[in-house]
Design a protein around this motif. Structure first.
Motif, mmCIF file in Angstrom:
data_model
loop_
_atom_site.group_PDB
_atom_site.id
_atom_site.type_symbol
_atom_site.label_atom_id
_atom_site.label_comp_id
_atom_site.label_asym_id
_atom_site.label_seq_id
_atom_site.Cartn_x
_atom_site.Cartn_y
_atom_site.Cartn_z
ATOM 1 N N ASN A 174 0.705 -1.064 0.061
ATOM 2 C CA ASN A 174 -0.029 -0.189 0.146
ATOM 3 C C ASN A 174 0.805 1.346 0.047
ATOM 4 O OD1 ASN A 174 0.987 -0.329 2.555
ATOM 5 N ND2 ASN A 174 -0.810 0.392 3.519
ATOM 6 N N PHE A 175 2.292 0.981 0.440
ATOM 7 C CA PHE A 175 3.010 2.362 0.375
ATOM 8 C C PHE A 175 4.106 2.225 -0.739
ATOM 9 C CE2 PHE A 175 4.307 0.547 4.308
ATOM 10 C CZ PHE A 175 5.590 0.167 3.993
ATOM 11 N N GLY A 176 4.003 1.178 -1.591
ATOM 12 C CA GLY A 176 4.994 1.366 -2.702
ATOM 13 C C GLY A 176 6.009 0.133 -3.007
ATOM 14 N N ILE A 177 6.146 -0.554 -1.847
ATOM 15 C CA ILE A 177 6.903 -1.669 -2.220
ATOM 16 C C ILE A 177 6.174 -2.921 -3.284
ATOM 17 C CG2 ILE A 177 8.045 -3.759 -1.080
ATOM 18 C CD1 ILE A 177 8.069 -2.149 1.359
ATOM 19 N N PRO A 178 6.816 -3.007 -4.257
ATOM 20 C CA PRO A 178 6.175 -3.844 -5.269
ATOM 21 C C PRO A 178 5.605 -5.375 -4.673
ATOM 22 C CG PRO A 178 8.064 -2.962 -6.221
ATOM 23 C CD PRO A 178 8.178 -2.820 -4.771
ATOM 24 N N ASP A 179 4.536 -5.869 -5.459
ATOM 25 C CA ASP A 179 3.990 -7.098 -5.013
ATOM 26 C C ASP A 179 4.711 -8.172 -5.570
ATOM 27 O OD1 ASP A 179 2.416 -8.958 -3.830
ATOM 28 O OD2 ASP A 179 0.550 -8.243 -5.135
ATOM 29 N N THR A 180 5.117 -7.763 -6.894
ATOM 30 C CA THR A 180 5.873 -8.715 -7.694
ATOM 31 C C THR A 180 7.103 -9.121 -7.457
ATOM 32 O OG1 THR A 180 4.418 -8.020 -9.712
ATOM 33 C CG2 THR A 180 6.548 -9.073 -10.277
ATOM 34 N N VAL A 181 7.545 -10.518 -7.348
ATOM 35 C CA VAL A 181 8.984 -10.801 -6.939
ATOM 36 C C VAL A 181 9.070 -11.998 -7.923
ATOM 37 C CG1 VAL A 181 9.955 -12.043 -4.977
ATOM 38 C CG2 VAL A 181 8.370 -10.541 -4.431
ATOM 39 N N LYS A 182 10.421 -11.902 -8.353
ATOM 40 C CA LYS A 182 11.026 -12.890 -9.294
ATOM 41 C C LYS A 182 11.877 -13.681 -8.599
ATOM 42 C CE LYS A 182 14.656 -13.076 -12.687
ATOM 43 N NZ LYS A 182 15.415 -12.373 -13.860
ATOM 44 N N LEU A 183 11.470 -15.085 -8.722
ATOM 45 C CA LEU A 183 12.355 -16.025 -8.039
ATOM 46 C C LEU A 183 13.058 -16.815 -9.169
ATOM 47 C CD1 LEU A 183 9.427 -17.626 -5.994
ATOM 48 C CD2 LEU A 183 11.270 -16.175 -5.140
ATOM 49 N N ALA A 184 14.280 -16.999 -8.904
ATOM 50 C CA ALA A 184 15.503 -17.875 -9.665
ATOM 51 C C ALA A 184 16.027 -18.803 -8.926
ATOM 52 C CB ALA A 184 16.544 -16.752 -10.201
ATOM 53 N N VAL A 185 15.656 -20.003 -9.504
ATOM 54 C CA VAL A 185 16.327 -21.210 -8.848
ATOM 55 C C VAL A 185 17.337 -21.799 -9.939
ATOM 56 C CG1 VAL A 185 15.672 -23.529 -8.074
ATOM 57 C CG2 VAL A 185 14.268 -21.615 -8.002
ATOM 58 N N GLN A 186 18.517 -21.821 -9.319
ATOM 59 C CA GLN A 186 19.863 -22.257 -10.027
ATOM 60 C C GLN A 186 19.949 -23.949 -9.043
ATOM 61 O OE1 GLN A 186 23.530 -20.202 -9.141
ATOM 62 N NE2 GLN A 186 24.600 -22.092 -9.181
ATOM 63 N N VAL A 187 19.724 -24.851 -10.004
ATOM 64 C CA VAL A 187 19.673 -26.236 -9.170
ATOM 65 C C VAL A 187 20.653 -27.271 -10.001
ATOM 66 C CG1 VAL A 187 17.715 -26.987 -10.528
ATOM 67 C CG2 VAL A 187 18.402 -28.147 -8.477
#
Length: 192
Positions: A174-187
């Motif tokens: 609600n005060f600007g921290i994005p909801d979208t998160v990129k997850l990267a999995v190196q396995v």
């Protein structure tokens, strides 16, 4: 006599086909070559990044049948951004709530292939006690014989983007921290 030979040949062929697809191999996640990282923009300026240092899991892969299963568990308290205060904030009940939910888990049984390479893995991500579908897309995948271990190792780089609020992690949206998160999995996983 000819019908008997044909029936015997058909039975033998059916038996061979059945065994050709029963080549399920089990691999253990190599924690020294497996990293799960996140990226999220910070008020539209820089990108915050971090990773989970403690993880474990297994992969089952049948290359002939082009099927697989994966189970990967992360310790939420092991998140590491390089800044202790930020780590504590991410471990708090504003985000991962590591005290109540010490693990996050990805379980999948739907593998897609492009030729002989895994192209995506569809499964379920459990975070903050809530389970939702997630698809990890591969940007690379390969298997090789590790010269030191003398065993087959399979792995690659996978990515997805999630909306953290879907798992109940809505602090700051609600005060600007994005909801979208990129997850990267190196396995990488070692054949057992």
């Amino acid at each position: 006599m000819r019908k008997t030979l044909s029936a015997a040949a058909l039975a033998a062929a059916t038996s061979l086909v059945g065994t050709a697809h029963a080549e399920v191999a089990t691999y253990s996640i190599d924690p020294t070559h497996t990293f799960v990282t996140f990226e999220v923009t910070h008020f539209g300026t820089s990108t915050n990044r971090g990773r989970f240092d403690k993880k474990e899991g297994t992969v089952q892969l049948d290359k002939a049948a082009k099927t697989g299963k994966v189970e990967l568990t992360l310790e939420t308290g092991s998140i590491d951004t390089g800044t202790a205060a930020f780590d504590k904030h991410l471990q708090s009940d504003n985000f991962l709530n590591a005290a109540v939910f010490p693990t996050a888990k990805f379980v999948a049984s739907t593998f897609s292939f492009n030729g002989d390479k895994v192209s995506e893995v569809a499964g379920q991500l459990t975070l903050l006690g809530k389970t939702l579908p997630v698809v990890l897309k591969a940007s690379s995948f390969n298997c090789y014989t590790n010269p030191m271990l003398k065993r087959e190792v399979c792995g690659g780089d996978f990515e997805t983007t999630i909306q953290r609020s879907q798992w109940g992690m809505g602090w700051g949206v609600n005060f600007g921290i994005p909801d979208t998160v990129k997850l990267a999995v190196q396995v990488e996983a070692v054949k057992q």
